[in-house]
Scaffold this active site. Structure first.
Site, PDB file in Angstrom:
ATOM      1  N   HIS A 166      -1.313   1.226   5.482  1.00 11.83           N
ATOM      2  CA  HIS A 166      -2.439   1.685   4.657  1.00 11.83           C
ATOM      3  C   HIS A 166      -3.801   1.479   5.302  1.00 11.83           C
ATOM      4  O   HIS A 166      -4.812   1.895   4.749  1.00 11.83           O
ATOM      5  CB  HIS A 166      -2.413   0.985   3.298  1.00 11.83           C
ATOM      6  CG  HIS A 166      -2.858  -0.450   3.364  1.00 11.83           C
ATOM      7  ND1 HIS A 166      -2.050  -1.443   3.871  1.00 11.83           N
ATOM      8  CD2 HIS A 166      -4.015  -1.050   3.025  1.00 11.83           C
ATOM      9  CE1 HIS A 166      -2.690  -2.583   3.826  1.00 11.83           C
ATOM     10  NE2 HIS A 166      -3.896  -2.391   3.323  1.00 11.83           N
TER      11      HIS A 166
HETATM   12  C1  UD1 Z   1      -7.771  -2.423  -0.382  1.00  6.24           C
HETATM   13  C2  UD1 Z   1      -8.446  -3.450   0.531  1.00  6.24           C
HETATM   14  C3  UD1 Z   1      -7.502  -3.821   1.660  1.00  6.24           C
HETATM   15  C4  UD1 Z   1      -6.165  -4.270   1.135  1.00  6.24           C
HETATM   16  C5  UD1 Z   1      -5.602  -3.165   0.239  1.00  6.24           C
HETATM   17  C6  UD1 Z   1      -4.272  -3.547  -0.340  1.00  6.24           C
HETATM   18  C7  UD1 Z   1     -10.878  -3.210   0.724  1.00  6.24           C
HETATM   19  C8  UD1 Z   1     -11.961  -2.833   1.638  1.00  6.24           C
HETATM   20  N1  UD1 Z   1      -9.635  -2.916   1.144  1.00  6.24           N
HETATM   21  O1  UD1 Z   1      -7.559  -1.255   0.382  1.00  6.24           O
HETATM   22  O2  UD1 Z   1      -8.064  -4.882   2.395  1.00  6.24           O
HETATM   23  O3  UD1 Z   1      -5.293  -4.511   2.202  1.00  6.24           O
HETATM   24  O4  UD1 Z   1      -6.539  -2.945  -0.827  1.00  6.24           O
HETATM   25  O5  UD1 Z   1      -3.778  -2.551  -1.170  1.00  6.24           O
HETATM   26  O6  UD1 Z   1     -11.129  -3.767  -0.307  1.00  6.24           O
HETATM   27  N2  UD1 Z   1      -6.005   4.111  -4.959  1.00  6.24           N
HETATM   28  C9  UD1 Z   1      -5.196   4.584  -5.954  1.00  6.24           C
HETATM   29  N3  UD1 Z   1      -4.865   3.720  -6.976  1.00  6.24           N
HETATM   30  C10 UD1 Z   1      -5.296   2.457  -7.030  1.00  6.24           C
HETATM   31  C11 UD1 Z   1      -6.131   1.985  -6.008  1.00  6.24           C
HETATM   32  C12 UD1 Z   1      -6.468   2.819  -4.983  1.00  6.24           C
HETATM   33  O7  UD1 Z   1      -4.779   5.731  -5.946  1.00  6.24           O
HETATM   34  O8  UD1 Z   1      -4.945   1.722  -7.977  1.00  6.24           O
HETATM   35  C13 UD1 Z   1      -6.351   5.016  -3.839  1.00  6.24           C
HETATM   36  C14 UD1 Z   1      -7.633   5.775  -4.090  1.00  6.24           C
HETATM   37  O9  UD1 Z   1      -7.533   7.028  -3.477  1.00  6.24           O
HETATM   38  C15 UD1 Z   1      -8.646   4.955  -3.347  1.00  6.24           C
HETATM   39  C16 UD1 Z   1      -7.833   4.498  -2.156  1.00  6.24           C
HETATM   40  O10 UD1 Z   1      -6.533   4.257  -2.667  1.00  6.24           O
HETATM   41  O11 UD1 Z   1      -9.779   5.680  -2.983  1.00  6.24           O
HETATM   42  C17 UD1 Z   1      -8.372   3.259  -1.496  1.00  6.24           C
HETATM   43  O12 UD1 Z   1      -8.501   2.210  -2.449  1.00  6.24           O
HETATM   44  P1  UD1 Z   1      -9.486   0.985  -2.145  1.00  6.24           P
HETATM   45  O13 UD1 Z   1      -9.438   0.010  -3.242  1.00  6.24           O
HETATM   46  O14 UD1 Z   1     -10.825   1.518  -1.760  1.00  6.24           O
HETATM   47  O15 UD1 Z   1      -8.903   0.361  -0.822  1.00  6.24           O
HETATM   48  P2  UD1 Z   1      -7.391   0.123  -0.338  1.00  6.24           P
HETATM   49  O16 UD1 Z   1      -7.063   1.093   0.727  1.00  6.24           O
HETATM   50  O17 UD1 Z   1      -6.460   0.029  -1.494  1.00  6.24           O
END
Ligand code: UD1
Length: 373
Positions: free
Chosen positions: A207
């Site tokens: 991821h």
């Molecule tokens: C975040 C953390 C990362 C961690 C990861 C574990 C930061 C900078 N990154 O990354 O360090 O390893 O979590 O999972 O905080 N999304 C969904 N559903 C959700 C959450 C996210 O669909 O419940 C999708 C959305 O498109 C979102 C993308 O995932 O834009 C990224 O989510 P985000 O919370 O920004 O960062 P992660 O990649 O999950």
């Protein structure tokens, strides 16, 4: 004012770290606490199931921030946590790990004079292109109590000139959760339920922006996983971020459900993930948590990164850095198949008792005169 700690979590890897601290504080009974969920992760499989499985009480406060660009998401968390602190001021705030929620709530709290403790402090990849590295450095710079999981964290903080009195090596709280859940995870026999009974298989997660945000890199990795799956079946628990990226890049067919020897699944419950990991012959991952968990379970771990902020998983654990270069990944995968992988050694203080040590440190920290007030 009666001391009251805010325990702040927001994203999936936070919850496994929060649980042992909640249980440690509840057992000690000395400190009042509130759970604040920022809502950075919001899909039930990324958050709610962890609260149920890990017996974490429901959040007292929900900030509902959702997704966004780094700036937008971080800003929204700062704004909403600040409003909460102004309205229902905690005496102390505890943040976990290195996600955007970690740094945002640390900043909001310290600026209002609320001292902050950081669980999993001091880790450094020395790679500032990683959003998490920025979050780690900034959080540690403002935290008052730095609770460290492995010796490299202490050395990093000392090198940065942090006062010794703020640093405590307490071990890895996430391993408390792992050890507590392992019997239930083994009983679930998740691999068998996926049709892999008695077969050797690998477990995969991916991821990180560095692996999934560039079409060429993602395409190369996904094709490679299909190729490796033909040597040994692979179970791929896919993060929503990776599915969205693949779909955007017209690679959706490579991560669609099914796929023969590359079994593509959505995000897994904690016990299912642990069950798959504990039974796996190998793990391919860019997750920090899985590097640690596979080391404790003595499962070979191909870490799809060029660096790690968790060097003990390489020196004592089972992790090898293989980057995203197919030839390195293939060679390491073949080493696993041929049984050429060193066993992991036990890692000091990753013993299932870190939550209790954190609770004791928090209790004594709260008795100290406030340095920020
Ligand atoms: C975040 C953390 C990362 C961690 C990861 C574990 C930061 C900078 N990154 O990354 O360090 O390893 O979590 O999972 O905080 N999304 C969904 N559903 C959700 C959450 C996210 O669909 O419940 C999708 C959305 O498109 C979102 C993308 O995932 O834009 C990224 O989510 P985000 O919370 O920004 O960062 P992660 O990649 O999950």
């Amino acid at each position: 004012m009666m001391p009251l700690i805010d325990l702040v979590a927001g994203a999936r890897p936070n919850f496994m770290k929060l649980a042992p601290v909640v249980h440690g504080l509840a057992a000690a009974g000395e400190v009042h606490f509130r759970i604040v969920h920022t809502g950075q992760h919001y899909d039930p499989l990324m958050t709610d199931v962890f609260f149920e499985e890990l017996r974490i009480p429901p959040p007292d406060v929900h900030l509902d921030v959702g997704s966004g660009s780094h700036g937008a998401q971080t800003a929204r968390i700062i704004e909403r946590y600040e409003a909460h602190v102004m309205e229902r001021r905690p005496s102390h705030t505890v943040v976990f790990g290195d996600v955007n929620s970690t740094v945002a709530c640390a900043l909001a709290a310290v600026k209002l004079g609320v001292p902050v403790a950081h669980v999993e402090a001091g880790l450094r990849s020395f790679d500032r292109s990683m959003p998490e590295e920025i979050n780690r450095v900034l959080t540690d710079a403002v935290a008052d109590l730095l609770l460290v999981s492995e010796p490299s964290g202490v050395a990093n903080l000392q090198r940065e000139g942090v006062d010794e009195s703020k640093i405590r090596l307490v071990g890895n709280v996430m391993i408390d959760t792992l050890l507590a859940q392992l019997p239930a995870a083994r009983e679930r026999r998740t691999a068998a339920r996926l049709g892999l009974d008695g077969r050797r298989y690998g477990f995969v997660t991916l991821h990180r922006p560095s692996n999934v945000d560039h079409p060429e890199t993602l395409a190369t990795l996904l094709h490679l996983l299909h190729e490796l799956g033909r040597k040994m079946p692979l179970v791929f628990a896919i993060h929503p971020r990776t599915v969205h990226a693949a779909t955007r890049m017209n690679l959706g067919s490579l991560v669609a459900a099914g796929q023969g020897e590359l079994l593509c699944l959505g995000p897994q419950r904690y016990v299912d993930s642990l069950s798959l990991l504990a039974g796996a012959a190998v793990v391919l991952t860019d997750s920090g948590g899985l590097q640690e968990e596979s080391s404790v379970l003595d499962v070979p771990c191909l870490t799809l990164r060029e660096n790690t902020e968790r060097p003990v998983t390489v020196t004592l654990g089972t992790s090898r850095l293989v980057g995203s270069d197919p030839s390195r990944i293939r060679a390491a995968f073949d080493d696993v198949l041929e049984g050429k992988w060193p066993h992991g050694q036990s890692i000091p203080l990753w013993d299932g008792k870190a939550g209790g040590r954190v609770a004791a440190e928090l209790a004594s920290w709260m008795r100290r005169p406030l340095s920020h007030a």
